[in-house]
Write an enzyme that holds these catalytic residues in place. Structure first.
Site, PDB file in Angstrom:
ATOM      1  N   ASP A  38     -12.230  -9.102   4.214  1.00 17.78           N
ATOM      2  CA  ASP A  38     -13.508  -9.071   3.481  1.00 17.78           C
ATOM      3  C   ASP A  38     -14.115 -10.475   3.419  1.00 17.78           C
ATOM      4  OD1 ASP A  38     -13.538  -6.358   2.910  1.00 17.78           O
ATOM      5  OD2 ASP A  38     -13.966  -6.653   0.779  1.00 17.78           O
ATOM      6  N   ASP A  41      -2.990 -18.032   0.294  1.00 13.37           N
ATOM      7  CA  ASP A  41      -3.998 -18.676  -0.561  1.00 13.37           C
ATOM      8  C   ASP A  41      -4.680 -19.816   0.188  1.00 13.37           C
ATOM      9  OD1 ASP A  41      -1.553 -20.023  -0.589  1.00 13.37           O
ATOM     10  OD2 ASP A  41      -1.717 -20.681  -2.675  1.00 13.37           O
ATOM     11  N   ASP A  99      -6.409  -7.071   3.774  1.00 10.88           N
ATOM     12  CA  ASP A  99      -7.539  -6.412   3.113  1.00 10.88           C
ATOM     13  C   ASP A  99      -8.479  -7.468   2.550  1.00 10.88           C
ATOM     14  OD1 ASP A  99      -9.033  -4.255   1.971  1.00 10.88           O
ATOM     15  OD2 ASP A  99      -8.084  -4.689   0.043  1.00 10.88           O
ATOM     16  N   TYR A 110       0.817  -1.212   0.000  1.00 16.55           N
ATOM     17  CA  TYR A 110       0.000   0.000   0.000  1.00 16.55           C
ATOM     18  C   TYR A 110       0.856   1.270   0.000  1.00 16.55           C
ATOM     19  CZ  TYR A 110      -4.717  -1.863   0.697  1.00 16.55           C
ATOM     20  OH  TYR A 110      -5.935  -2.468   0.527  1.00 16.55           O
TER      21      TYR A 110
END
Ligand code: IPM
Ligand code: MG
Length: 368
Positions: free
Chosen positions: A255, A227, A251, A143
């Site tokens: 979610d 993963d 992030d 980021y």
């Protein structure tokens, strides 16, 4: 009465302002009933600030955020500002607050409230009682890493670059937050990276392991590739207690974890900075959901995620466990009573507006 707790409220865009109204009512109630003295200020952020001030966050608002004991943010962004250049988008305000307040540890609980267990897209037995805490590193990694940018090469090709970068200190401080939290929970930490392909992931795994062995040998530590973690979250989510991971993986995984609960409108978050000499951290609290422009202004948004974020503020910034529990218990109570905003509506439940949900919560607080 102890010194007033200063809170800066940043309602932002979309449904942010309407859910924040309900937080104010709850704060007022705590002031009346528990003699807690809040000094609440308010400022614009995101698209609202772009429209009024020409920038997503003004210097004045940044200074007030730095000075406050805690910041409570609604949501930023919406279609109106989607086409602005990258550096002027509403989201930049959020990233600037995170970076300049040094909010390196982002706590994102994924909790399934029993009355909402059917809202998940997973089978009820997989998610009943789910209580995961994702600790996402928030001020480093891809980021913010340099070099970054888009350039045109001599042959006319364009190249976009971002850099994944972590230092020892950045990894250790966020891992310490995860281990500390685990000790107050089920005492288990899963550290998540891609050390099979990324050097920054190798470093991440090594530093988390070293900190564990020296300072937290009693906490159960496991490592997992990102993963695989994404897969395990939908396969057997209850295997996790605390997950600690970097900014980008955090992030995405947060979610995913949020959606396990089936009710994004229920999930709070906290972003914490470095502790000062008195042990106090800069902090920003916000719901995990976005600004939901499609339903903004209709009075139907779910205020519970923002109210639960306010409860996290009471607990983490102000050490007011009693008041935090009072808000959280009231949330459980209104759900058990069958009250639902549109986003969590179920057969047989009673559909309520944002304000009616606030009314019910205030009433439930009297009984807890
Ligand atoms: C989040 C959001 C932000 C992020 C966006 C709005 C910049 O997705 O808080 O998870 O990517 O961190
Ligand atoms: Mg996100």
């Amino acid at each position: 009465m102890s010194a007033a707790k200063s809170i800066l409220i940043l309602p932002g865009d979309g449904i942010g302002p309407e859910v924040m109204t309900e937080v104010r009512r709850v704060a007022d109630k705590l002031t009346r009933t528990e003699a807690i003295d809040f000094d609440i200020g308010e400022a614009r952020i995101g698209g609202a600030a772009i429209d009024a001030d020409g920038v997503p966050v003004t210097e004045d608002t940044m200074a007030r955020a730095q000075a406050a004991d805690a910041v409570l943010l609604g949501a930023v962004g919406g279609p109106k500002w989607d086409d602005l250049p990258f550096a002027q988008k509403p989201e930049r305000a959020l990233l600037r607050l995170r970076k300049e307040l040094g909010l390196f540890a982002n706590l994102r609980p994924a909790i399934v409230f029993d009355p909402l267990v059917e809202a998940s897209s997973l089978k009820p037995e997989l998610v009943r009682g789910l209580d995961i805490m994702i600790v996402r590193e928030l001020t480093g990694g891809v980021y913010f890493g340099e070099p970054r940018g888009i350039e045109t090469l001599s042959d006319g090709e364009r190249r976009g670059t971002n850099t994944q970068v972590y230092t020892t200190g950045e990894v250790r401080r966020v891992a310490a937050v995860a281990f500390d939290l685990a000790q107050k929970r089920d005492n288990r930490v899963t550290s998540v990276e891609k050390s099979n392909v990324m050097e920054s992931g190798v470093l991440w795994r090594e530093e988390v392991t070293r900190l564990h062995d020296s300072d937290y040998p009693g906490v159960e530590l496991t490592h997992m590739y990102a993963d695989n973690c994404a897969m395990q979250l939908v396969r057997q989510p209850k295997q996790f207690d605390v997950i600690v991971t970097d900014n980008l993986f955090g992030d995405m995984l947060s979610d995913e974890a949020a959606m396990l609960t089936g009710s994004l409108g229920m999930l709070p978050s906290a972003s914490l900075g470095v502790a000062d000499s008195r042990g106090r951290r800069k902090a920003l609290y916000e719901p995990v959901h976005g600004s939901a422009p499609d339903i903004a202004g209709q009075g139907v948004a779910n205020p519970l995620a923002t109210l639960l974020s306010f409860a996290m503020m009471l607990r983490y910034s102000f050490d007011m466990d009693g008041a935090a529990t009072r808000v959280e218990s009231a949330v459980s109570r209104v759900l058990a009573d069958g009250l639902r905003t549109a986003d969590i509506m179920q057969d047989g439940a009673t559909r309520v507006s944002t304000q009616q949900m606030g009314d019910a919560l205030l009433a439930a607080m009297d009984d807890t």
